[in-house]
Every structure is written in structure tokens, then in C-alpha cells.
Design a protein around this motif. Sequence first.
Motif, mmCIF file in Angstrom:
data_model
loop_
_atom_site.group_PDB
_atom_site.id
_atom_site.type_symbol
_atom_site.label_atom_id
_atom_site.label_comp_id
_atom_site.label_asym_id
_atom_site.label_seq_id
_atom_site.Cartn_x
_atom_site.Cartn_y
_atom_site.Cartn_z
ATOM 1 N N ASP A 156 0.838 -1.210 0.000
ATOM 2 C CA ASP A 156 0.000 0.000 0.000
ATOM 3 C C ASP A 156 0.865 1.249 0.000
ATOM 4 O OD1 ASP A 156 -2.435 -1.451 0.248
ATOM 5 O OD2 ASP A 156 -1.953 -1.795 2.355
ATOM 6 N N ASP A 157 1.868 1.222 0.862
ATOM 7 C CA ASP A 157 2.758 2.380 0.978
ATOM 8 C C ASP A 157 4.199 1.912 1.128
ATOM 9 O OD1 ASP A 157 0.985 4.832 1.158
ATOM 10 O OD2 ASP A 157 0.069 3.507 2.660
ATOM 11 N N VAL A 158 5.118 2.750 0.640
ATOM 12 C CA VAL A 158 6.543 2.437 0.727
ATOM 13 C C VAL A 158 7.276 3.666 1.271
ATOM 14 C CG1 VAL A 158 8.636 1.997 -0.645
ATOM 15 C CG2 VAL A 158 6.524 0.756 -1.173
ATOM 16 N N VAL A 159 8.151 3.443 2.248
ATOM 17 C CA VAL A 159 9.060 4.507 2.692
ATOM 18 C C VAL A 159 10.459 4.112 2.233
ATOM 19 C CG1 VAL A 159 10.058 5.763 4.634
ATOM 20 C CG2 VAL A 159 7.663 5.057 4.720
ATOM 21 N N VAL A 160 11.099 4.976 1.467
ATOM 22 C CA VAL A 160 12.497 4.750 1.078
ATOM 23 C C VAL A 160 13.357 5.348 2.187
ATOM 24 C CG1 VAL A 160 14.289 5.166 -0.644
ATOM 25 C CG2 VAL A 160 11.903 4.886 -1.370
ATOM 26 N N ALA A 161 14.139 4.497 2.846
ATOM 27 C CA ALA A 161 14.985 4.924 3.968
ATOM 28 C C ALA A 161 16.402 5.134 3.453
ATOM 29 C CB ALA A 161 14.958 3.869 5.067
ATOM 30 N N VAL A 162 16.823 6.382 3.432
ATOM 31 C CA VAL A 162 18.151 6.716 2.892
ATOM 32 C C VAL A 162 19.118 6.829 4.066
ATOM 33 C CG1 VAL A 162 19.474 8.354 1.511
ATOM 34 C CG2 VAL A 162 17.048 7.959 0.993
ATOM 35 N N GLY A 163 20.067 5.890 4.107
ATOM 36 C CA GLY A 163 20.931 5.812 5.288
ATOM 37 C C GLY A 163 22.396 5.975 4.978
ATOM 38 N N ARG A 164 23.172 5.685 6.003
ATOM 39 C CA ARG A 164 24.629 5.818 5.943
ATOM 40 C C ARG A 164 25.233 4.469 6.286
ATOM 41 N NH1 ARG A 164 24.060 10.075 9.112
ATOM 42 N NH2 ARG A 164 24.230 11.953 7.886
ATOM 43 N N ASN A 165 26.133 4.012 5.442
ATOM 44 C CA ASN A 165 26.873 2.789 5.772
ATOM 45 C C ASN A 165 28.283 3.240 6.124
ATOM 46 O OD1 ASN A 165 28.490 0.528 5.621
ATOM 47 N ND2 ASN A 165 27.303 -0.423 3.992
ATOM 48 N N SER A 166 28.678 3.018 7.371
ATOM 49 C CA SER A 166 29.950 3.590 7.847
ATOM 50 C C SER A 166 31.148 3.042 7.067
ATOM 51 C CB SER A 166 30.123 3.323 9.339
ATOM 52 O OG SER A 166 29.881 1.967 9.595
ATOM 53 N N ALA A 167 30.956 1.903 6.355
ATOM 54 C CA ALA A 167 32.068 1.313 5.599
ATOM 55 C C ALA A 167 32.245 1.978 4.231
ATOM 56 C CB ALA A 167 31.805 -0.180 5.411
ATOM 57 N N LYS A 168 31.342 2.889 3.861
ATOM 58 C CA LYS A 168 31.390 3.435 2.499
ATOM 59 C C LYS A 168 31.829 4.891 2.475
ATOM 60 C CE LYS A 168 27.963 0.431 0.345
ATOM 61 N NZ LYS A 168 26.592 0.318 -0.174
ATOM 62 N N ASN A 169 32.560 5.247 1.409
ATOM 63 C CA ASN A 169 32.893 6.646 1.126
ATOM 64 C C ASN A 169 31.852 7.173 0.173
ATOM 65 O OD1 ASN A 169 35.162 7.340 2.538
ATOM 66 N ND2 ASN A 169 36.529 6.349 1.051
ATOM 67 N N TYR A 170 31.170 8.233 0.546
ATOM 68 C CA TYR A 170 30.053 8.685 -0.270
ATOM 69 C C TYR A 170 30.434 9.755 -1.282
ATOM 70 C CZ TYR A 170 26.835 5.887 2.401
ATOM 71 O OH TYR A 170 26.188 4.836 2.958
ATOM 72 N N LEU A 171 29.769 9.677 -2.448
ATOM 73 C CA LEU A 171 29.895 10.706 -3.487
ATOM 74 C C LEU A 171 29.028 11.904 -3.112
ATOM 75 C CD1 LEU A 171 30.713 11.487 -6.475
ATOM 76 C CD2 LEU A 171 28.703 10.202 -7.216
ATOM 77 N N PHE A 172 27.798 11.597 -2.651
ATOM 78 C CA PHE A 172 26.848 12.653 -2.307
ATOM 79 C C PHE A 172 26.549 12.661 -0.803
ATOM 80 C CE2 PHE A 172 25.466 11.901 -6.819
ATOM 81 C CZ PHE A 172 25.931 13.116 -7.291
ATOM 82 N N THR A 173 26.244 13.854 -0.277
ATOM 83 C CA THR A 173 25.858 13.970 1.134
ATOM 84 C C THR A 173 24.475 13.343 1.329
ATOM 85 O OG1 THR A 173 24.711 16.066 0.819
ATOM 86 C CG2 THR A 173 27.074 16.191 1.297
ATOM 87 N N LEU A 174 24.107 13.144 2.575
ATOM 88 C CA LEU A 174 22.775 12.584 2.862
ATOM 89 C C LEU A 174 21.689 13.490 2.282
ATOM 90 C CD1 LEU A 174 20.958 10.490 4.254
ATOM 91 C CD2 LEU A 174 21.110 11.882 6.325
ATOM 92 N N ASP A 175 21.832 14.797 2.446
ATOM 93 C CA ASP A 175 20.822 15.724 1.922
ATOM 94 C C ASP A 175 20.705 15.618 0.405
ATOM 95 O OD1 ASP A 175 20.021 16.643 4.337
ATOM 96 O OD2 ASP A 175 21.189 18.497 4.285
ATOM 97 N N GLU A 176 21.845 15.482 -0.273
ATOM 98 C CA GLU A 176 21.812 15.345 -1.738
ATOM 99 C C GLU A 176 21.157 14.028 -2.148
ATOM 100 O OE1 GLU A 176 25.740 17.862 -3.192
ATOM 101 O OE2 GLU A 176 26.046 15.905 -2.269
ATOM 102 N N ARG A 177 21.464 12.954 -1.400
ATOM 103 C CA ARG A 177 20.866 11.652 -1.730
ATOM 104 C C ARG A 177 19.350 11.670 -1.487
ATOM 105 N NH1 ARG A 177 23.359 8.058 1.803
ATOM 106 N NH2 ARG A 177 24.680 9.639 2.744
ATOM 107 N N LEU A 178 18.925 12.364 -0.423
ATOM 108 C CA LEU A 178 17.487 12.504 -0.158
ATOM 109 C C LEU A 178 16.811 13.296 -1.280
ATOM 110 C CD1 LEU A 178 17.656 13.327 3.654
ATOM 111 C CD2 LEU A 178 16.416 11.386 2.673
ATOM 112 N N GLU A 179 17.465 14.373 -1.682
ATOM 113 C CA GLU A 179 16.903 15.241 -2.732
ATOM 114 C C GLU A 179 16.769 14.473 -4.057
ATOM 115 O OE1 GLU A 179 19.277 18.901 -3.293
ATOM 116 O OE2 GLU A 179 18.993 18.526 -5.445
#
Length: 163
Positions: free
Chosen positions: A28-51
Motif C-alpha cells: 500500500d505504501d513504501v518509505v524509502v529509507a536513505v541511510g549511511r553505511n559507515s564502511a562506504k565513502n560517499y559521493l553525495f551527502t545525505l541531503d543530496e541523496r534525499l533530494e
Amino acid sequence: MLAICPGSFDPVTHGHLDIIGRAAALFDDVVVAVGRNSAKNYLFTLDERLELMRATTGHLPNVTVAALDGLLVDFARARGAQVLVKGIRFASDFDFELQMAHINAVVGSVETVMLPASSQWATLSSTMIREVASYGGDVGAFVPEVVALKIRQQSSRLEQADG
Ligand code: PNS
């Protein structure tokens, strides 16, 4: 029934969006949970990934996007969700996700539903996309246009910072 699609989505790919769209058709409904994996180096910040996730799932009326901070099972419980949806590409995904599914079932009493990746995106990974993008390669076949644009902007920012 409410389901959670968790991941770091760095960046969100057509493969992720395929799984999210199929989850949105099943639940019925889906929440996409955008998280942080401490083992990974990110290209985008959390805010950018959410956007980027909001921009690429905006056409799905029963999908919302939220930041995941802390344990996934606590996030699920706080929203009254009993199901986690995971996309599976290779056997190595299954081995890892099986272990996570068992932990999350015991610790948080949540079910895990595994969807096989669609054949078109079955070997796609954000890690590969980050690798190609880091050399200025074209990843336009694997991500929505808004994501490809953001990657190009990021690359030119990095080049300017280097130069
Ligand atoms: O597949 P990804 O992109 O590495 O997933 C990242 C994320 C943030 C969804 C994942 O690491 C996660 O669920 N983190 C929250 C902590 C947690 O609940 N871990 C699982 C139990 S050990």
C-alpha cells in the motif's frame, strides 16, 4: 501494508528505482529509507541523496522518502512497518541479505521480502557508477537524467577544486 526500501543510494540508479517501483505496486505504501553505511565513502551527502531520491520517486504517489539514522528495525517500528524490501542481484547479495534478514527478524520482528533484480539492471551497482564517474565517464545509461546531471556538476566541482 507498509514496506521500507532501505539503502544508501549513492547514487540512486535505475536498478534501485525498479525495485522501489515494484515494491510500490506490491504494498500500500513504501518509505524509502536513505541511510549511511559507515564502511562506504560517499559521493553525495545525505541531503543530496534525499533530494535525488525525492526527485526520482516523485511520480509514485504511495512512496515517501526519509533519512535513516540508527537501526533499520527501529526506523521500521517507529513507522509501524513490518516489511523490509531488498533487491537481489547475485548470490553474494543473497548471502549478505539472508544474514541481515535473520538479524532483523530476531532483533526487530520484521519480515524481509527479497525481489530479484530485473534482468536489465541485474549487474548494476552504485559502486561501479561512482568508479566510472570518478574518471569523468558517462553513466547516463544507468541513472535518471537528474542524477547524471548532478554527477556531472559534482565532477566539475571536484576538477575545479583540484586545479
Ligand atoms: O545497501 P547499503 O546501501 O549499504 O545500505 C545502507 C543502509 C544504511 C541501509 C544499511 O547499512 C543499514 O540498514 N544501516 C542501519 C543499521 C542497521 O540496521 N544495520 C542492519 C543490522 S546489522
